[in-house]
Structures are given as structure tokens and as C-alpha cells.
Design an enzyme around this catalytic site. Structure first.
Site, mmCIF file in Angstrom:
data_model
loop_
_atom_site.group_PDB
_atom_site.id
_atom_site.type_symbol
_atom_site.label_atom_id
_atom_site.label_comp_id
_atom_site.label_asym_id
_atom_site.label_seq_id
_atom_site.Cartn_x
_atom_site.Cartn_y
_atom_site.Cartn_z
ATOM 1 N N CYS A 1 2.771 -1.670 -3.229
ATOM 2 C CA CYS A 1 3.323 -2.502 -2.148
ATOM 3 C C CYS A 1 4.700 -2.030 -1.675
ATOM 4 O O CYS A 1 4.949 -1.925 -0.462
ATOM 5 C CB CYS A 1 3.394 -3.957 -2.606
ATOM 6 S SG CYS A 1 4.112 -4.155 -4.247
ATOM 7 N N HIS B 1 8.797 -8.825 -0.321
ATOM 8 C CA HIS B 1 9.742 -7.894 -0.932
ATOM 9 C C HIS B 1 10.834 -7.520 0.076
ATOM 10 O O HIS B 1 10.592 -7.515 1.297
ATOM 11 C CB HIS B 1 9.039 -6.586 -1.308
ATOM 12 C CG HIS B 1 8.128 -6.657 -2.485
ATOM 13 N ND1 HIS B 1 7.957 -7.765 -3.267
ATOM 14 C CD2 HIS B 1 7.334 -5.687 -3.031
ATOM 15 C CE1 HIS B 1 7.091 -7.487 -4.243
ATOM 16 N NE2 HIS B 1 6.697 -6.233 -4.111
ATOM 17 N N SER C 1 4.916 -12.391 -6.218
ATOM 18 C CA SER C 1 3.508 -12.172 -5.877
ATOM 19 C C SER C 1 2.979 -10.837 -6.379
ATOM 20 O O SER C 1 1.795 -10.727 -6.675
ATOM 21 C CB SER C 1 3.314 -12.268 -4.367
ATOM 22 O OG SER C 1 4.192 -11.372 -3.722
#
Ligand code: A2P
Length: 357
Positions: A144, A263, A174
Site C-alpha cells: 500500500c 496512510h 487498516s
């Protein structure tokens, strides 16, 4: 890892492995919101979830336990149930004729597995496809933090060649799954209620704290998350076969922060050629999947709350790095939804590329 089984090139049969997890739930939402043209969808999870129902397009669908037979008749399988499940069942899905889009790290660095961010390197998918003559196979979804960074930085890299990247991440709960998100919520409530915070998923107190990313530390002192950013970026930018010195030099520090699902990253880039603030802003404004929030007067820049549940990567604090001579350095700050562009959306975009091929 390839097979000649026929697949449907329009309206495929889709399976979601890990349907009950944080990313799995998002897969369903993204498929629904983007009106992904599928014939059927099979929801797969652990035996613990078998029999549960989940909503998709207004219908209650029953979750099935993942087995060796789960991929019969499946054209595209979206995996997000962890690396060991991907390693065990990904090749079985391909043998059954499916194209696997895998969100885990299991196959990312396997040479013949494309590692794809659709805005950046769709051509790496090669001959994997749904049409006759195209092959089944595994396509990996990058980490990610890597996805968010390359989605923003590729336009700048292509324009002026990034020689070096120094990245600091501020990573949400997450990324460690649905249980980690619940741990953050529960601990926050407990601390506010004057109770002791009880770490379960993470070793440290998470609420009102931050800590070095929970990925294991490697022999070189970097954690695995940091080295994923280095290696995956090289692969996505087609630099993995170049000699070490010819690649973008990348260093990262990855930190877990008490944020639910988006993020943030601070990125410092050194370019081969000069890159002005204005040029960087103009390139980012045109970059697919990128939005700019950069209001110096109002001191308003990207925040995780701007990015959550959104598709785009938000970029701001775009400025010349005053420590670098000749105007060859840029600093910026970005935020992106970890579950969405960092995982489910990117995977669904890959599936959309397969339909468009
Ligand atoms: P389950 O909910 O049944 O445990 P997250 O990353 O949010 O923790 O989600 C992990 C996902 O992977 C969940 O859907 C979880 O299902 C699934 N999963 C975990 N272990 C297995 C397994 N052994 N077989 C199939 N799915 C699994």
C-alpha cells in the site's frame, strides 16, 4: 503458473478470497461503486465465516469456506487473505483457469509475476488476459505505501528522473487488517474511559501513541515494510534488472500512527534534472489518480481524513528542497486511503485492465 482453460472475456465470474476482511469488504464496495461488469461473485473466507451473509448490489450473498474446489468456473480471483493463503491457493486458482489479482506480498517479487499500478505500468501485465490466446496467471498488487508513493511520484520521475527518494510514512491501522482497526477503536475508548489499553494485535499501546512499523526488522536494520517500498518501486519502475547504481536510490522509515484507514507519507526527491515547484505542481495536477491540496496561505495541506474513502492520492507541501543545490530537490507530503487505492481499488483497476485488453 499458466493454463489454457477458456475464460470469459466479458462479464467474468469473480471470486473474492478474504471477503470478510478489511480489504475484502472494500473489494465488494469498489466493485459495486464502479459497476464492475461481472456475471457472478463468490465470497470466500475461513471456515469461521462460512454461512455468514454479506450484501452485494442489494442481495445477501453467503460466504463460503475457501477450499481447493473454490475456483471452479472462476475467471478472476481477488485475493486478500494474507500471504500464506495466497501461496497455497493462488496457484490452485490459476490451475483452475483463473487470473489471480493478489493483494499479499507472496508473489510480488517473483520475476514472472507482474507488479502493477494501473496508472503507472499497465503494460507489465503482458499476455495475462481473459481473451482466447491470453494466459491465466498471477498479477500482484503492490504494498500500500508503495502504491500511494508511485502513483504520485511517477509523473515527476518520468519528467526529470528521480535519483534518490527519502520517505517517511505515517501508516494507518487498516494495513494490519480489520482486527487492528478494532484494536485502535477499543483502546482509544478504554484510555478515554480511564482504563488500561490492552495490546493484542500490536505489541505496544496504539491509542495516543505511535511506533515503528510492526513488520519484522531485517539484518540491515530496515523493517520489511521499508524494504518492500525499495524493491517494489524498482520493479514497478522497471529498474529491477539495472545495476544497483543505476536505480533510484530509495530509503524509507515506516511508522504506524493511530489513524484508522489512510496512510500519509513525507517524500523527499532528488532529480537528475532541475525540477521547479511550478513544474512539479503542473505535473502532479495532470497525473492520473492524483489531487493537489496545497494552500500555503490557509496552511491547508493533505490529511488522512481528506483521503479516507477517496480514490485519489492527495499531494501538498510541494516545495523546493532548500538543502539541495541547482534546484534538483523537491519535498512533498501525500495521503491516500490504504484500503482503497492502497489495496482494493488498485486490484479492481487491474481487473478492469483485463476486461479492456
Ligand atoms: P475470516 O473473517 O473468516 O477470518 P483482515 O486482513 O482484515 O484481518 O482479513 C483477513 C481475511 O482473510 C478475512 O476475510 C479472513 O476470513 C480471511 N482468512 C483468514 N484465514 C483464512 C483461511 N484460513 N482461509 C480463508 N480465508 C481466511
Amino acid at each position: 503458473m499458466t493454463t489454457a482453460n477458456p475464460r470469459r472475456s466479458t462479464h467474468p465470474h469473480v471470486a473474492v478470497v478474504g471477503a470478510t476482511g478489511a480489504v475484502g469488504v472494500e473489494f465488494l464496495q469498489v466493485l459495486e461503486q464502479r459497476n464492475f461488469p461481472l456475471s457472478s461473485i463468490r465470497l470466500l473466507a475461513s471456515p469461521r465465516s462460512a454461512g455468514k451473509t454479506m450484501k452485494f448490489r442489494g442481495q445477501d450473498l453467503t460466504v463460503e469456506a475457501l477450499t481447493d474446489k473454490s475456483f471452479d468456473g472462476i475467471d478472476i480471483a481477488l485475493f486478500s487473505a494474507g500471504g500464506s493463503i495466497s501461496k497455497q491457493y493462488g496457484p490452485l486458482a490459476v490451475a483452475a483457469g483463473a487470473i489471480v489479482v493478489d493483494n499479499s506480498s507472496a508473489f510480488r517479487m517473483t520475476a514472472e509475476v507482474p507488479l502493477v499500478v494501473p496508472e503507472v505500468n499497465p503494460e507489465h501485465i503482458g499476455n495475462i488476459g481473459l481473451k482466447p490466446g491470453q494466459k491465466a496467471g498471477i498479477i500482484a498488487n503492490p504494498n500500500c505505501s508503495t502504491i500511494l508513493m508511485v502513483t504520485a511520484m511517477t509523473a515527476l520521475h518520468r519528467a526529470a528522473g528521480i535519483k534518490r527518494l527519502v520517505i517517511s510514512t505515517y501508516q494507518a491501522a487498516s494495513g494490519a487488517g480489520a482486527q487492528a482497526m478494532e484494536e485502535l477503536r477499543q483502546q482509544t475508548q478504554d484510555v478515554l474511559d480511564g482504563k488500561e489499553a490492552k495490546p493484542v494485535i500490536f505489541k505496544q499501546q496504539y491509542a495516543f501513541n505511535l511506533f515503528s512499523h510492526n513488520a519484522p526488522i531485517m539484518g540491515n536494520g530496515y523493517n520489511e515494510e521499508e524494504m518492500k517500498m525499495v524493491k517494489e518501486t524498482h520493479k514497478i519502475w522497471g529498474q529491477d534488472s539495472l545495476p544497483e547504481a543505476a536505480r533510484t536510490q530509495i530509503t524509507a522509515t515506516c511508522i504506524r500512527v493511530p489513524i484508522m484507514r489512510a496512510h500519509a507519507e513525507s517524500v523527499n526527491a532528488t532529480f537528475e534534472k532541475p525540477m521547479t515547484e511550478e513544474a512539479a505542481k503542473a505535473l502532479l495536477a495532470k497525473a492520473p489518480g492524483v489531487s493537489i491540496i496545497d494552500d500555503r496561505e490557509a496552511n491547508r495541506f493533505p490529511m488522512p481524513l481528506d483521503a479516507q474513502h477517496q480514490d485519489d492520492i492527495y499531494v501538498g507541501r510541494i516545495r523546493r528542497d532548500i538543502s539541495q543545490p541547482e534546484g534538483k530537490g523537491i519535498d512533498l507530503f501525500l495521503c491516500g486511503d490504504q484500503i482503497r487505492k492502497g489495496a482494493a481499488l488498485n486490484a479492481v483497476q487491474i481487473a478492469e485492465l483485463l476486461l479492456a485488453k
